[in-house]
Write a protein that holds these residues in place. Structure first.
Motif, short mmCIF file in Angstrom:
data_model
loop_
_atom_site.label_atom_id
_atom_site.label_comp_id
_atom_site.label_asym_id
_atom_site.label_seq_id
_atom_site.Cartn_x
_atom_site.Cartn_y
_atom_site.Cartn_z
N VAL A 114 0.84 -1.21 0.00
CA VAL A 114 0.00 0.00 0.00
C VAL A 114 0.87 1.25 0.00
CG1 VAL A 114 -1.81 1.24 1.24
CG2 VAL A 114 -1.84 -1.25 1.18
N SER A 115 1.94 1.24 0.77
CA SER A 115 2.85 2.40 0.79
C SER A 115 3.47 2.64 -0.57
CB SER A 115 3.94 2.18 1.85
OG SER A 115 3.38 2.04 3.14
N ASN A 116 3.85 1.56 -1.26
CA ASN A 116 4.42 1.71 -2.61
C ASN A 116 3.39 2.24 -3.59
OD1 ASN A 116 6.96 0.82 -1.86
ND2 ASN A 116 6.53 -1.33 -2.36
N TRP A 117 2.14 1.75 -3.49
CA TRP A 117 1.10 2.27 -4.36
C TRP A 117 0.97 3.79 -4.19
CZ3 TRP A 117 -3.14 -1.89 -3.02
CH2 TRP A 117 -2.92 -3.04 -3.79
N ARG A 150 4.46 5.69 -5.37
CA ARG A 150 4.93 5.61 -6.75
C ARG A 150 3.91 6.00 -7.80
NH1 ARG A 150 8.23 -0.18 -6.70
NH2 ARG A 150 9.74 0.37 -5.08
N HIS A 151 2.63 6.08 -7.42
CA HIS A 151 1.59 6.38 -8.41
C HIS A 151 0.91 7.69 -8.04
CE1 HIS A 151 1.84 2.34 -10.22
NE2 HIS A 151 2.01 1.91 -8.97
N VAL A 152 1.07 8.67 -8.92
CA VAL A 152 0.45 9.98 -8.66
C VAL A 152 -1.06 9.89 -8.77
CG1 VAL A 152 2.48 11.25 -9.42
CG2 VAL A 152 0.76 10.58 -11.10
N ALA A 182 -11.41 1.94 -4.29
CA ALA A 182 -11.89 0.76 -5.01
C ALA A 182 -11.77 0.95 -6.52
CB ALA A 182 -13.34 0.46 -4.62
N GLU A 183 -12.14 2.14 -7.00
CA GLU A 183 -12.03 2.41 -8.43
C GLU A 183 -10.57 2.38 -8.89
OE1 GLU A 183 -13.97 6.12 -9.00
OE2 GLU A 183 -15.99 5.33 -8.57
N TRP A 184 -9.66 2.90 -8.07
CA TRP A 184 -8.24 2.87 -8.44
C TRP A 184 -7.72 1.43 -8.46
CZ3 TRP A 184 -3.45 1.50 -6.45
CH2 TRP A 184 -2.34 2.07 -7.08
N LEU A 185 -8.18 0.62 -7.54
CA LEU A 185 -7.73 -0.78 -7.48
C LEU A 185 -8.33 -1.63 -8.59
CD1 LEU A 185 -7.86 -1.44 -3.62
CD2 LEU A 185 -5.83 -1.13 -5.03
#
Length: 696
Positions: free
Chosen positions: A38-41, A44-46, A67-70
């Motif tokens: 989760v921390s990396n998500w 690293r992803h704007v 949820a939509e991003w996942l």
């Protein structure tokens, strides 16, 4: 533009109102990933959703936005759904989010079983069109929590396609709620396998489910193709939950009974198919008359003529050996074999149970009447090897089904037919009192390998690489054997007194030093520690009265993830578990006769240490591993070929000479490594200049 912004903000508020904000820790839990993921998500992803509140150390995020991003992140190695779609972390997140309020009620002090029972009752009432009663089965005074439960179930029903799916989701929550119901659930892949095998039966067949639990096996079956379906569950809570689950799915045609006598009293005494998964853990009720195999016997008695039963049992029920005092488990096992009721035994893959990770399971395929060509024979299938080859998907269940049905297929390490009783002397059979586990019984020559050609190739390669050994290797005669070779299990050699099994011992780490007798454990057998570095003082060893000291010629074994052997040419070593030893009882007297210089009777030594070590480590024995967490090979289930004394003597001489040459080659390689190291060091330090002499 303002209207669009207002619409987006309104949608955001609506989503936030539906689901409360989530923290990073909750995202981790709901998506089923680790906190670093989760921390990396987020880092690293704007495009990761921005925090909508909270504090800098504990930010809050909009659950629907997460949820939509996942939705754009597929779950690695996940099986495709029926429509071909790959599941995403968004699917997993939403499913867990719908159950979030129920988990919160558990944290508020509501017992897990009460919570699951009440939620299923509300779902079942909704499916039946009745007015839900969220206080059903609850103690008085829980009106506020009952209202929260009703709201949580309403959200769940709104987010799932059917009430049956909502009921399945609640039962799937048992693990998160730390309920014992999760411990007794049938793993989904096992239920799929049983359903695939049942599909081979004729349509319209009647079905009885023993120890139905909450219906994992029942709901894996295709209800539409069967006639009468009956479930038996003695536990009151599980029977009630199964009743709610049936109502939620709209299934009213399945009869639910308390026990088998009640079943018989109502005229449901026989069925074409019987399935059962008794809730037994490892070695539980081993000495009781109503152990797991008792359910197998009961299943056979409930079969109609020509019927088939599928019963999941712990693997220990098949491994326990016959001893002087016959246990109920061994008695029932031999009863099933003598009645010719066992059609097949499938060893299920290791670590297949999500909560009992150390449990190893097997599936018994039982019959009422054997086909003429199958009488007195049992099909053994190693589903663990099939799963390793194909993966735990649909191909695995197909592979097991094909292996069970391929009665005329040649024997392999995955499947083989074995007779129940011996047809002749020294024939392998299942009533010999040994293990019935497929991993312990299945062994076959290496497939696709010509041993004769491979040996000749190895000889040519060795002669080319080691010209000094050309004469010795050239004199090594290799010929094809005419006729079959009989094999004998090590357990027979041990019981006959030809071999003595030396167990390893547990010694405290602080008692192991660098002086005294040599200690040999897992590290020495794997080569991570040189033999002789670890030792134990004699006075310290006196504190371990059960610890034995090896003798010259003992063969040491490590049987984890294969078989590794070592011949103790000196003796005087102490074995650390899990290392074991085998002592050839005639070897000491044989050595004394040779040392005395007197005549040595041919055949006085039935096998030598080096042939024993090499034959035990052969691929046919390497394949016999079983166990869920650590694959171990049972020493007693290994076997040895029965060779004449002159062949054993010749094999011993060849292997001893091979070891001597190997040691010499290793010394040469070590010298070359040392030379290369010194040359490189000299050149690196500017002390050496190398040039090759011109060839003459």
């Amino acid at each position: 533009m303002s209207q669009v912004s207002e619409a987006g903000e309104g949608a955001r508020q609506a989503r936030t109102h539906r689901f409360e904000p989530v923290t990073l820790g909750e995202i981790k839990e709901l998506a089923g990933v680790g906190r670093p993921t989760v921390s990396n998500w987020r880092r690293r992803h704007v495009s990761f959703p921005a925090a909508m509140g909270g504090t800098e150390s504990k930010p809050l995020f909009d659950a629907e936005e997460v949820a939509e991003w996942l939705d754009a992140r597929p779950v690695p190695e996940a099986e495709r759904e029926d429509d071909g779609r790959t599941p995403t972390y968004g699917d997993r997140f939403r499913a867990a989010l719908r159950l979030r309020r129920l988990v919160a009620l558990k944290h508020d002090g509501v017992p897990a079983e009460t919570l699951i029972r009440s939620a299923l009752a509300v779902i079942a009432d909704s499916a039946a069109g009745d007015r839900p009663d969220p206080t059903a089965g609850r103690e008085p005074g829980g009106r506020e929590q009952a209202g929260q439960l009703e709201q949580a179930v309403a959200e769940l029903l709104a987010g799932t396609p059917t009430p049956g799916a909502a009921a399945d989701a609640v039962l799937g929550l048992a693990g998160r709620l730390e309920s014992d119901l999760a411990m007794d659930a049938t793993p989904a892949v096992v239920a799929d396998l049983v359903a695939a095998l049942v599909r081979r039966t004729a349509a319209g067949s009647s079905v009885i489910s023993l120890d139905a639990g909450t219906g994992d096996l029942l709901f894996a079956l295709d209800h539409a193709r069967h006639g009468r379906i009956t479930a038996v569950e003695p536990d009151g809570l599980r029977r009630e939950l199964l009743g709610h689950r049936l109502r939620a799915h709209g299934v009213r045609s399945i009869g639910l009974h308390t026990d088998v006598p009640t079943l018989r009293a109502e005229g449901c005494a026989a069925a074409d198919v019987v399935v059962a998964d008794p809730p037994y853990a490892a070695a539980e009720r081993e000495t009781a008359d109503d152990g797991p195999l008792n359910r197998a016997v009961e299943a056979v008695r409930l079969l109609a003529p020509g019927g088939t039963a599928y019963v999941v049992v712990p693997s220990w029920t098949l491994v326990r050996r016959r001893t002087g005092v016959r246990s109920p488990n061994v008695h029932l096992r031999e009863y099933l074999l003598l009645e010719d009721a066992v059609a097949g035994i499938v060893q299920l893959p290791r670590r297949i149970h999500p909560f009992r990770t150390g449990a190893e399971l097997a599936l018994l395929v039982l019959r009422r009447d054997a086909e003429p060509g199958r009488r007195g024979r049992v099909r053994l299938v190693d589903g663990d090897r099939i799963a390793l080859r194909t993966g735990l998907g649909e191909r695995w269940t197909q592979g097991v089904a094909e292996a069970l049905g391929a009665a005329d297929a040649p024997a392999s390490e995955e499947a083989r037919d074995l007779p129940v009783a011996a047809a002749g002397p020294r024939d392998e059979h299942l009533l010999d009192g040994g293990s019935l586990l497929p991993a312990h019984r299945l062994a076959s020559p290496e497939r696709g390998l010509d041993h004769f050609g491979a040996s000749l190739d190895a000889r040519r390669e060795a002669a080319a690489a080691l010209p000094d050994l050309r004469e010795w290797i050239g004199g090594l005669g290799i010929a094809k054997r005419e006729g079959p070779v009989l094999h004998r299990r090590l357990d027979e050699h041990v019981r006959a007194g030809q071999l003595k099994l030396l167990p390893g011992h547990r010694i405290r780490a602080e008692d192991v030093t660098d002086t005294g007798l040599v200690v040999i454990g897992r590290e020495e057998m794997l080569g991570t520690l040189p033999i002789g570095r670890r030792r134990i003082a004699l006075e310290t060893l006196g504190g371990y009265p059960q610890a034995a000291v090896t003798e010259r010629g003992d063969v040491l074994l490590l049987t984890e993830h294969g078989v590794r052997t070592h011949v103790d040419d000196a003796g005087g070593c102490v074995l650390l578990a899990p290392v074991q030893g085998l002592r050839i009882t005639a070897y000491a007297q044989h050595q004394e006769q040779r040392a005395a210089g007197g005549p040595v009777r041919p055949g006085s030594l039935w096998i030598g240490p080096h042939p024993l070590a090499r034959l035990l480590a052969a691929p046919r024995n390497q394949q016999r591993g079983s166990g869920s967490l650590v694959r171990r090979v049972s020493v007693r289930d290994m076997d040895l070929p029965q060779l004449p004394p002159e062949e054993i003597t010749e094999l011993e001489a060849v292997l001893v000479e091979t070891d001597r040459h190997r040691a010499e080659v290793r010394r040469q390689l070590d010298a070359l490594d040392a030379l290369a190291e010194r040359l490189a060091a000299g050149v690196a330090d500017g002390a050496l200049a190398l040039r090759r002499r011109p060839s003459r």
